[in-house]
Design a protein around this motif. Structure first.
Motif, mmCIF file in Angstrom:
data_model
loop_
_atom_site.group_PDB
_atom_site.id
_atom_site.type_symbol
_atom_site.label_atom_id
_atom_site.label_comp_id
_atom_site.label_asym_id
_atom_site.label_seq_id
_atom_site.Cartn_x
_atom_site.Cartn_y
_atom_site.Cartn_z
ATOM 1 N N SER A 1 0.838 -1.199 0.000
ATOM 2 C CA SER A 1 0.000 0.000 0.000
ATOM 3 C C SER A 1 0.876 1.254 0.000
ATOM 4 C CB SER A 1 -0.934 -0.002 1.219
ATOM 5 O OG SER A 1 -1.900 -1.022 1.061
ATOM 6 N N SER B 1 -15.831 11.687 5.168
ATOM 7 C CA SER B 1 -16.310 11.033 3.948
ATOM 8 C C SER B 1 -17.803 10.750 4.045
ATOM 9 C CB SER B 1 -15.534 9.722 3.745
ATOM 10 O OG SER B 1 -16.071 9.008 2.666
ATOM 11 N N ASP C 1 -8.362 -3.917 -6.211
ATOM 12 C CA ASP C 1 -8.096 -5.330 -5.864
ATOM 13 C C ASP C 1 -9.169 -5.901 -4.939
ATOM 14 O OD1 ASP C 1 -7.298 -3.847 -3.695
ATOM 15 O OD2 ASP C 1 -5.344 -4.806 -3.471
ATOM 16 N N ASP D 1 -11.902 10.689 4.793
ATOM 17 C CA ASP D 1 -11.943 9.388 5.470
ATOM 18 C C ASP D 1 -13.181 9.377 6.360
ATOM 19 O OD1 ASP D 1 -9.500 7.065 5.999
ATOM 20 O OD2 ASP D 1 -11.233 7.056 7.343
HETATM 21 N N1 LIG Z 1 -4.106 -1.861 -6.849
HETATM 22 C C1 LIG Z 1 -3.015 -2.250 -6.213
HETATM 23 O O1 LIG Z 1 -2.014 -2.629 -6.821
HETATM 24 C C2 LIG Z 1 -2.967 -2.203 -4.735
HETATM 25 C C3 LIG Z 1 -4.122 -2.030 -4.049
HETATM 26 N N2 LIG Z 1 -4.119 -1.881 -2.676
HETATM 27 C C4 LIG Z 1 -5.430 -1.675 -2.072
HETATM 28 O O2 LIG Z 1 -5.643 -0.334 -1.666
HETATM 29 C C5 LIG Z 1 -6.746 -0.301 -0.749
HETATM 30 C C6 LIG Z 1 -6.388 0.555 0.467
HETATM 31 O O3 LIG Z 1 -5.408 -0.106 1.234
HETATM 32 P P1 LIG Z 1 -4.788 0.530 2.578
HETATM 33 O O4 LIG Z 1 -4.584 1.972 2.434
HETATM 34 O O5 LIG Z 1 -3.645 -0.327 2.950
HETATM 35 O O6 LIG Z 1 -5.956 0.281 3.606
HETATM 36 P P2 LIG Z 1 -6.070 0.935 5.052
HETATM 37 O O7 LIG Z 1 -6.894 -0.001 5.872
HETATM 38 O O8 LIG Z 1 -4.753 1.352 5.572
HETATM 39 O O9 LIG Z 1 -6.900 2.270 4.770
HETATM 40 C C7 LIG Z 1 -8.225 2.264 4.332
HETATM 41 C C8 LIG Z 1 -8.874 3.544 4.792
HETATM 42 O O10 LIG Z 1 -10.173 3.602 4.188
HETATM 43 C C9 LIG Z 1 -10.976 4.255 5.127
HETATM 44 N N3 LIG Z 1 -12.383 4.066 4.774
HETATM 45 C C10 LIG Z 1 -13.192 2.985 4.956
HETATM 46 N N4 LIG Z 1 -14.425 3.252 4.510
HETATM 47 C C11 LIG Z 1 -14.391 4.529 4.017
HETATM 48 C C12 LIG Z 1 -15.342 5.377 3.416
HETATM 49 N N5 LIG Z 1 -16.623 5.002 3.247
HETATM 50 N N6 LIG Z 1 -14.949 6.619 3.035
HETATM 51 C C13 LIG Z 1 -13.673 7.011 3.202
HETATM 52 N N7 LIG Z 1 -12.737 6.270 3.788
HETATM 53 C C14 LIG Z 1 -13.088 5.036 4.184
HETATM 54 C C15 LIG Z 1 -10.570 3.642 6.459
HETATM 55 O O11 LIG Z 1 -11.018 4.431 7.553
HETATM 56 C C16 LIG Z 1 -9.066 3.612 6.308
HETATM 57 O O12 LIG Z 1 -8.454 4.779 6.833
HETATM 58 C C17 LIG Z 1 -7.010 -1.790 -0.408
HETATM 59 O O13 LIG Z 1 -8.073 -2.278 -1.192
HETATM 60 C C18 LIG Z 1 -5.711 -2.461 -0.802
HETATM 61 O O14 LIG Z 1 -5.855 -3.842 -1.025
HETATM 62 C C19 LIG Z 1 -2.970 -1.906 -1.947
HETATM 63 C C20 LIG Z 1 -1.776 -2.114 -2.592
HETATM 64 C C21 LIG Z 1 -1.677 -2.324 -4.036
#
Ligand SMILES: NC(=O)C1=CN([C@@H]2O[C@H](COP(=O)(O)OP(=O)(O)OC[C@H]3O[C@@H](n4cnc5c(N)ncnc54)[C@H](O)[C@@H]3O)[C@@H](O)[C@H]2O)C=CC1
Ligand SMILES: CC(=O)C(=O)O
Length: 372
Positions: free
Chosen positions: A133, A219, A269, A197
């Motif tokens: 991430s 958010s 993803d 967020d």
């Molecule tokens: N496409 C790719 O190559 C990659 C994708 N990812 C994906 O990125 C996404 C985010 O990952 P992380 O930042 O590590 O997760 P994280 O858990 O650190 O952060 C997610 C954030 O989303 C917030 N959130 C939840 N519901 C929400 C809403 N309705 N409105 C606004 N914010 C909300 C949470 O409060 C949290 O702060 C995941 O799906 C992860 O799998 C991560 C690495 C590579």
């Protein structure tokens, strides 16, 4: 234990699940490690590097899937399902909530699927998702900046602006690891950054860190609509661990964006957070345009910077692989709750609630299954 690492076959997936240093750690602990030939090439590791660390190099995928535990980076693709079998421990990113076919194949073959992305510490951190991430959050801004250029089909905006001209406007939805890393890079480039967020504590933390440099918003649909409309670049970065991503940006909101604006949905993803994105794209064909807006939805972004990503991923995964190898599956999940939370499939049952809910399966508790 015999641990094996196949070569990744997803489009432009250049990462590999283990480094020579990881091989050496496992071999010194008394385990055998097999690596499929050329598995490390995309990350700068030759077969000889692995052999020198104590690995056996195998020539075929069949051979590389023949082990007690298979370590991968990305979820298996359909051509790999034939290697599934009962009691195989599969340790990799799985992202099952949007993948019903893969889930069914794992259940039908009673594979023990341990997903990197749902290994979770008691404090909620996702230690095996975090490093990727960090990579994807940082990449999201450079990718977005590239597609905003005229030659890439964008509206021709420089995110940093120049003296006398306003900077580009970046909206980041989700302020976790992807979000904070995207915000750091975008703010560092001089863009005007808005981050939304749903978690007030997280917004307070980000306020401390950025000290007024970015705008922070709760958010909800009203704020998302306003921010998206005025953005040159929107980055989707939400996560509800293990679950399908909530679709927060509607088609109507996308229609309000100026032509040539860009959306980078990092959350693809887990199924994606934008209504106009219904499928992942690939590094070969990373974008498509809808309502005049460029959509980027590559589900393995870190594969493009594989040297950095492999080293960062292996730093995080190797200690967990070592524990599973040393203690065995049951021992590891009894000793380490974080690993127990990573188990998504076991003996033909779904053992992660978010996945069971997303795909309509009954949920079974892994600890109860083990003690039964
Ligand atoms: N496409 C790719 O190559 C990659 C994708 N990812 C994906 O990125 C996404 C985010 O990952 P992380 O930042 O590590 O997760 P994280 O858990 O650190 O952060 C997610 C954030 O989303 C917030 N959130 C939840 N519901 C929400 C809403 N309705 N409105 C606004 N914010 C909300 C949470 O409060 C949290 O702060 C995941 O799906 C992860 O799998 C991560 C690495 C590579
Ligand atoms: C997190 C993830 O899916 C990746 O790094 O590809």
């Amino acid at each position: 234990m015999i641990i094996s690492v196949p070569r990744e076959i997803k489009n432009n997936e250049n990462r590999v699940a283990i480094t020579p240093a990881g091989v050496s750690t496992l071999v010194q602990a008394g385990h055998q490690v097999k690596i499929e030939t050329r598995a490390g090439i995309g990350s700068g590791f030759a077969d000889e590097d692995y052999a020198a660390a104590g690995a056996k190099i195998v020539q075929t995928a069949e051979d590389a899937w023949e082990a007690d535990m298979v370590m991968k980076v990305k979820e298996p693709l359909p051509e790999e399902y034939r290697y599934f079998r009962q009691h195989l421990i599969l340790f990799t990113y799985l992202h099952l909530a949007p993948l019903p076919d893969l889930t069914k194949a794992l259940l039908d073959n009673a594979v023990t699927g341990i997903a990197y992305e749902t290994i979770q510490l008691d404090n909620g951190e996702l230690p095996l998702l975090q490093p990727m991430s960090e990579v994807a959050g940082r990449m999201a801004v450079q990718v977005g900046a590239h597609y905003l250029e005229k030659a890439s089909g964008g509206k021709g905006v420089l995110l940093g602006g120049v003296p006398g001209v306003l900077p580009g406007r970046v909206t980041i939805i989700g302020g976790g690891i992807v979000g904070i890393n995207a915000a750091k890079i975008a703010a560092g480039m001089g863009a005007q950054v808005t981050l939304l967020d749903i978690n007030p504590s997280r917004l307070r933390y980000l306020d401390e860190i950025f000290n007024g440099r970015i705008r922070l918003l709760m958010s909800h649909p009203y704020n998302i609509a306003q921010a998206v409309k005025d953005s040159d670049l929107v980055i989707g970065a939400v996560l509800i661990p293990g679950a399908r991503s909530p679709r927060l940006v509607t088609e109507e909101m996308v229609k309000q964006m100026e032509p040539g604006s860009v959306i980078v949905d990092v959350a693809i993803d887990q199924g994606g957070s934008i209504e106009t994105i219904d499928r992942a794209t690939t590094h070969d064909e990373p974008t498509y345009t809808k309502h005049g807006v460029i959509h980027y939805a590559v589900s393995n972004m870190p594969g493009a910077v594989a040297r950095t990503s492999t080293l960062a991923l292996a730093n995080a995964t190797t200690p967990y692989a070592l524990q599973i190898a040393n203690d065995g599956f049951k021992g590891a999940i009894a000793k380490n709750k974080a690993i127990a939370r990573g188990v998504n499939t076991l003996d033909g049952k779904i053992t992660f609630k978010g996945v069971a809910e997303a795909l309509g399966y009954p949920f079974s508790e892994v600890e109860k299954m083990i003690s039964a």
